[in-house]
Design a protein around this motif. Structure first.
Motif, PDB file in Angstrom:
ATOM      1  N   GLY A 390       0.801  -1.218   0.000  1.00  0.00           N
ATOM      2  CA  GLY A 390       0.000   0.000   0.000  1.00  0.00           C
ATOM      3  C   GLY A 390       0.832   1.265   0.000  1.00  0.00           C
ATOM      4  N   VAL A 391       0.204   2.345   0.490  1.00  0.00           N
ATOM      5  CA  VAL A 391       0.810   3.681   0.412  1.00  0.00           C
ATOM      6  C   VAL A 391       1.886   3.898   1.460  1.00  0.00           C
ATOM      7  CG1 VAL A 391      -1.269   4.677  -0.602  1.00  0.00           C
ATOM      8  CG2 VAL A 391      -0.992   4.650   1.894  1.00  0.00           C
ATOM      9  N   GLY A 392       1.985   3.015   2.464  1.00  0.00           N
ATOM     10  CA  GLY A 392       3.013   3.180   3.483  1.00  0.00           C
ATOM     11  C   GLY A 392       2.570   4.114   4.607  1.00  0.00           C
ATOM     12  N   MET A 393       3.473   4.291   5.589  1.00  0.00           N
ATOM     13  CA  MET A 393       3.189   5.119   6.757  1.00  0.00           C
ATOM     14  C   MET A 393       4.373   6.023   7.051  1.00  0.00           C
ATOM     15  SD  MET A 393       1.526   2.234   9.318  1.00  0.00           S
ATOM     16  CE  MET A 393       1.205   3.450  10.601  1.00  0.00           C
ATOM     17  N   THR A 394       4.080   7.196   7.571  1.00  0.00           N
ATOM     18  CA  THR A 394       5.143   8.125   7.995  1.00  0.00           C
ATOM     19  C   THR A 394       5.633   7.707   9.383  1.00  0.00           C
ATOM     20  OG1 THR A 394       3.585   9.641   9.030  1.00  0.00           O
ATOM     21  CG2 THR A 394       4.068   9.980   6.688  1.00  0.00           C
ATOM     22  N   GLU A 395       6.788   8.268   9.759  1.00  0.00           N
ATOM     23  CA  GLU A 395       7.313   7.986  11.086  1.00  0.00           C
ATOM     24  C   GLU A 395       6.387   8.509  12.160  1.00  0.00           C
ATOM     25  OE1 GLU A 395       9.900   6.192  11.893  1.00  0.00           O
ATOM     26  OE2 GLU A 395      10.444   5.787   9.813  1.00  0.00           O
ATOM     27  N   GLU A 396       5.726   9.643  11.907  1.00  0.00           N
ATOM     28  CA  GLU A 396       4.787  10.196  12.888  1.00  0.00           C
ATOM     29  C   GLU A 396       3.585   9.276  13.074  1.00  0.00           C
ATOM     30  OE1 GLU A 396       6.064  11.783  10.374  1.00  0.00           O
ATOM     31  OE2 GLU A 396       7.352  13.298  11.312  1.00  0.00           O
ATOM     32  N   ALA A 397       3.103   8.699  11.965  1.00  0.00           N
ATOM     33  CA  ALA A 397       1.960   7.792  12.059  1.00  0.00           C
ATOM     34  C   ALA A 397       2.335   6.517  12.814  1.00  0.00           C
ATOM     35  CB  ALA A 397       1.437   7.458  10.670  1.00  0.00           C
ATOM     36  N   ILE A 398       3.562   6.013  12.565  1.00  0.00           N
ATOM     37  CA  ILE A 398       4.008   4.823  13.296  1.00  0.00           C
ATOM     38  C   ILE A 398       4.117   5.123  14.789  1.00  0.00           C
ATOM     39  CG2 ILE A 398       5.935   3.211  13.600  1.00  0.00           C
ATOM     40  CD1 ILE A 398       6.490   3.461  10.618  1.00  0.00           C
ATOM     41  N   ALA A 399       4.687   6.296  15.134  1.00  0.00           N
ATOM     42  CA  ALA A 399       4.796   6.668  16.544  1.00  0.00           C
ATOM     43  C   ALA A 399       3.429   6.829  17.180  1.00  0.00           C
ATOM     44  CB  ALA A 399       5.603   7.959  16.679  1.00  0.00           C
ATOM     45  N   ALA A 400       2.435   7.335  16.397  1.00  0.00           N
ATOM     46  CA  ALA A 400       1.087   7.539  16.932  1.00  0.00           C
ATOM     47  C   ALA A 400       0.428   6.210  17.281  1.00  0.00           C
ATOM     48  CB  ALA A 400       0.239   8.320  15.937  1.00  0.00           C
ATOM     49  N   VAL A 401       0.754   5.145  16.545  1.00  0.00           N
ATOM     50  CA  VAL A 401       0.158   3.838  16.815  1.00  0.00           C
ATOM     51  C   VAL A 401       0.517   3.366  18.225  1.00  0.00           C
ATOM     52  CG1 VAL A 401       0.234   1.398  16.185  1.00  0.00           C
ATOM     53  CG2 VAL A 401       0.053   3.155  14.406  1.00  0.00           C
ATOM     54  N   PHE A 402       1.795   3.604  18.646  1.00  0.00           N
ATOM     55  CA  PHE A 402       2.261   3.125  19.949  1.00  0.00           C
ATOM     56  C   PHE A 402       2.113   4.163  21.047  1.00  0.00           C
ATOM     57  CE2 PHE A 402       4.631   0.729  16.750  1.00  0.00           C
ATOM     58  CZ  PHE A 402       4.393  -0.570  17.158  1.00  0.00           C
ATOM     59  N   ALA A 403       1.462   5.301  20.713  1.00  0.00           N
ATOM     60  CA  ALA A 403       1.303   6.356  21.713  1.00  0.00           C
ATOM     61  C   ALA A 403       0.108   6.116  22.606  1.00  0.00           C
ATOM     62  CB  ALA A 403       1.174   7.715  21.026  1.00  0.00           C
ATOM     63  N   GLY A 404      -0.768   5.192  22.263  1.00  0.00           N
ATOM     64  CA  GLY A 404      -1.938   4.918  23.082  1.00  0.00           C
ATOM     65  C   GLY A 404      -2.841   6.118  23.157  1.00  0.00           C
ATOM     66  N   ASP A 405      -3.157   6.560  24.391  1.00  0.00           N
ATOM     67  CA  ASP A 405      -4.036   7.713  24.582  1.00  0.00           C
ATOM     68  C   ASP A 405      -3.405   9.002  24.095  1.00  0.00           C
ATOM     69  OD1 ASP A 405      -5.332   6.447  27.700  1.00  0.00           O
ATOM     70  OD2 ASP A 405      -6.039   6.174  25.649  1.00  0.00           O
ATOM     71  N   GLY A 406      -2.074   8.983  23.944  1.00  0.00           N
ATOM     72  CA  GLY A 406      -1.415  10.182  23.475  1.00  0.00           C
ATOM     73  C   GLY A 406      -1.388  10.317  21.968  1.00  0.00           C
ATOM     74  N   ALA A 407      -2.069   9.459  21.230  1.00  0.00           N
ATOM     75  CA  ALA A 407      -2.080   9.514  19.776  1.00  0.00           C
ATOM     76  C   ALA A 407      -2.899  10.705  19.299  1.00  0.00           C
ATOM     77  CB  ALA A 407      -2.662   8.219  19.220  1.00  0.00           C
ATOM     78  N   PRO A 408      -2.651  11.196  18.063  1.00  0.00           N
ATOM     79  CA  PRO A 408      -3.462  12.285  17.510  1.00  0.00           C
ATOM     80  C   PRO A 408      -4.932  11.898  17.468  1.00  0.00           C
ATOM     81  CG  PRO A 408      -1.509  11.911  16.193  1.00  0.00           C
ATOM     82  CD  PRO A 408      -1.572  10.800  17.167  1.00  0.00           C
ATOM     83  N   LYS A 409      -5.802  12.898  17.482  1.00  0.00           N
ATOM     84  CA  LYS A 409      -7.237  12.650  17.591  1.00  0.00           C
ATOM     85  C   LYS A 409      -7.752  11.802  16.446  1.00  0.00           C
ATOM     86  CE  LYS A 409     -11.618  15.001  18.312  1.00  0.00           C
ATOM     87  NZ  LYS A 409     -12.299  16.287  18.462  1.00  0.00           N
ATOM     88  N   ASP A 410      -7.268  12.039  15.225  1.00  0.00           N
ATOM     89  CA  ASP A 410      -7.773  11.295  14.084  1.00  0.00           C
ATOM     90  C   ASP A 410      -7.263   9.865  14.066  1.00  0.00           C
ATOM     91  OD1 ASP A 410      -5.197  12.129  13.707  1.00  0.00           O
ATOM     92  OD2 ASP A 410      -5.394  12.330  11.534  1.00  0.00           O
ATOM     93  N   LYS A 411      -6.201   9.568  14.832  1.00  0.00           N
ATOM     94  CA  LYS A 411      -5.638   8.217  14.845  1.00  0.00           C
ATOM     95  C   LYS A 411      -5.974   7.457  16.133  1.00  0.00           C
ATOM     96  CE  LYS A 411      -3.335   8.596  10.933  1.00  0.00           C
ATOM     97  NZ  LYS A 411      -3.617   7.732   9.782  1.00  0.00           N
ATOM     98  N   ARG A 412      -6.467   8.152  17.168  1.00  0.00           N
ATOM     99  CA  ARG A 412      -6.595   7.546  18.486  1.00  0.00           C
ATOM    100  C   ARG A 412      -7.530   6.350  18.469  1.00  0.00           C
ATOM    101  NH1 ARG A 412      -8.369  11.839  21.890  1.00  0.00           N
ATOM    102  NH2 ARG A 412      -6.225  12.572  21.636  1.00  0.00           N
TER     103      ARG A 412
END
Length: 472
Positions: A390-412
């Motif tokens: 697929g289109v792949g993921m940015t480093e920020e998106a990968i970090a958001a996955v493991f951020a738990g409750d601290g992830a961005p609102k659209d990814k939480r």
């Protein structure tokens, strides 16, 4: 001084005896040294044992009186010197002839320190009572006698008894004071601590400041209060956990109603589609019903990897009908079929496949592939790699996955339900050293790798034998 035959007229008695008498030495003019002890000793021939002469000696009485100068004689006491021939009273360093007259009352054979010492209780003709202590001087037949008035002995004894009585009273007073002090300092605190322990045993965990004394027992009291608070806090937490568990069980039972109702409805749709010849609808409905059945009836947290493949296959069937066969999910490589018997948390691969489809393949046009690679490393851990094109993921998106409750609102929401949920469930099941990791390159691929230990047990869900079937 020795005497010869020419000096015999000066001797009143020349009998054979030793320490016979106290006389005045006629050859000494000094009054201080006149008193002498007469010593008479016979002389015998060595061979015939016939008496051939007599030795007459005198010894000054100062041999005795000089030694007695340091002897303490209290007022009323008398000191006597006795030989087999008579008794003399020693007075101011002189020997005064004196024969005491008395009546013997008793003789003490217990108090004397030596068997040669003699102690007698007597009464004089005047009615006074004395204690006579007689001590021999060597083995010559000479004796010293100390005459002590009995009232002097009892005077010292009364003083001793008085001192003993005073000491007894003082010791008793000290005992009473010490008992009162110990009762106040030790017994009262111990009683309070014991009462507090009984209250705690009865379920009273309230704070009690009265047991926090200002000494070492106060440390025990503070420890009991802390223990009481900790136990009370633990019980409150246990009560809250129990209430939460009951609420969770109620919600789980309530939530089971909807999947069960949906499952029965889908089963009816499946039979209607089969009757009407809609094979696609029937197969898609069957796959969806299998997923719902696993959700609603499978209460196991770990299932075999083979069972997980079957669930992924049902999900793949639904997505193939949805995208018209443009998306494929397949096992590209598995190093050992025995790995399929290993345990894995239920619904681990389906969220990964869903992430690959909706966030990787669909944004680039809705056509693509997902591959699975399963291998075992040298430590025995199992590596499951799911890769998409697929289109792949940015480093920020990968970090958001493991951020738990601290992830961005659209990814939480996604990270909690999808990859983050999978990662945390794996760690809960096997430990923090396991979980998933993500590698990606924008525009080319996303690779999600799961590492779990290889743990096996006999397979078989509660509702029957595991279903076979491969991924296409």
């Amino acid at each position: 001084t020795g005497y010869n035959l020419h000096q015999l007229p000066y001797i009143d008695s020349a009998e054979e005896r030793v320490w016979t008498d106290v006389i005045e030495d006629p050859f000494i003019s000094s009054e201080q040294y006149k008193d002498c002890l007469l010593v008479v000793h016979p002389i015998y021939a060595a061979q015939t044992r016939v008496r051939v002469g007599t030795v007459y000696l005198t010894a000054s009485t100062r041999l005795i009186t000089d030694r007695l100068q340091t002897y303490d004689i209290s007022d009323g006491s008398l000191l006597y010197f006795s030989t087999p021939q008579g008794t003399w009273r020693i007075e101011d360093g002189r020997f005064v002839p004196d024969t005491p007259s008395y009546t013997l009352l008793a003789e003490d054979t217990v108090t004397a320190r030596s068997s040669d010492t003699r102690i007698r209780m007597v009464r004089s003709h005047g009615g006074a009572q004395y204690v006579y202590v007689t001590l021999p001087i060597g083995t010559t037949g000479l004796y010293l006698t100390h005459c002590i008035p009995q009232n002097q002995l009892f005077t010292g004894q009364s003083v001793l008894w008085g001192m003993l009585a005073v000491m007894t009273v003082v010791v008793m007073l000290l005992g009473v004071v010490l008992s009162h002090y110990l009762g106040h300092v030790i017994m009262v605190p111990i009683g309070r601590l014991s009462l507090r322990a009984e209250k705690i045993a009865g379920g009273d965990f309230s704070y009690d400041p009265s047991i926090e004394f200002g000494n070492e027992l106060g440390d025990v009291g503070r420890g009991i209060n802390k223990l009481s608070r900790d136990v009370n806090s633990l019980m409150q937490r246990r009560l809250a956990d129990e209430q939460e568990r009951q609420q969770l069980e109620y919600r789980m039972l309530q939530n089971q109603i909807s999947p069960h109702f949906i499952y029965n409805t889908l089963n009816s749709i499946k039979w209607m589609a089969s009757i009407q010849g809609a094979a696609g609808i029937s197969e898609m409905t069957t796959a969806f019903a299998h997923l719902l059945k696993s959700v609603s009836k499978n209460n196991r947290s770990l299932i075999t990897l083979r069972e997980e493949f079957a669930l992924l296959n049902d999900y793949c069937t639904i997505q193939q009908y949805r995208y018209g066969g443009a998306i494929t999910i397949e096992i590209a490589d598995i190093s050992d079929e025995m790995l399929c018997n290993g345990l894995i948390p239920s619904f681990t691969l389906q969220p990964l496949a869903e992430n690959a489809i909706f966030h990787g393949i669909e944004p680039k046009g809705g056509a693509g592939s997902v591959w699975l690679h399963i291998r075992q490393d040298e430590k025995g851990d199992v590596h499951i790699v799911m890769q998409d094109d697929g289109v792949g993921m940015t480093e920020e998106a990968i970090a958001a996955v493991f951020a738990g409750d601290g992830a961005p609102k659209d990814k939480r929401e996604y990270s909690q339900i999808g990859l983050w949920n999978v990662h945390r469930r794996i760690q809960y099941a096997f430990g923090d050293q396991y979980g998933l990791s993500i590698r990606s390159e924008l525009g080319r691929y996303t690779c999600v790798e799961i590492v779990i230990p290889f743990i096996t047990e006999p397979p078989g869900p509660p509702d029957g034998q595991p279903r076979g079937g491969g991924l296409t």
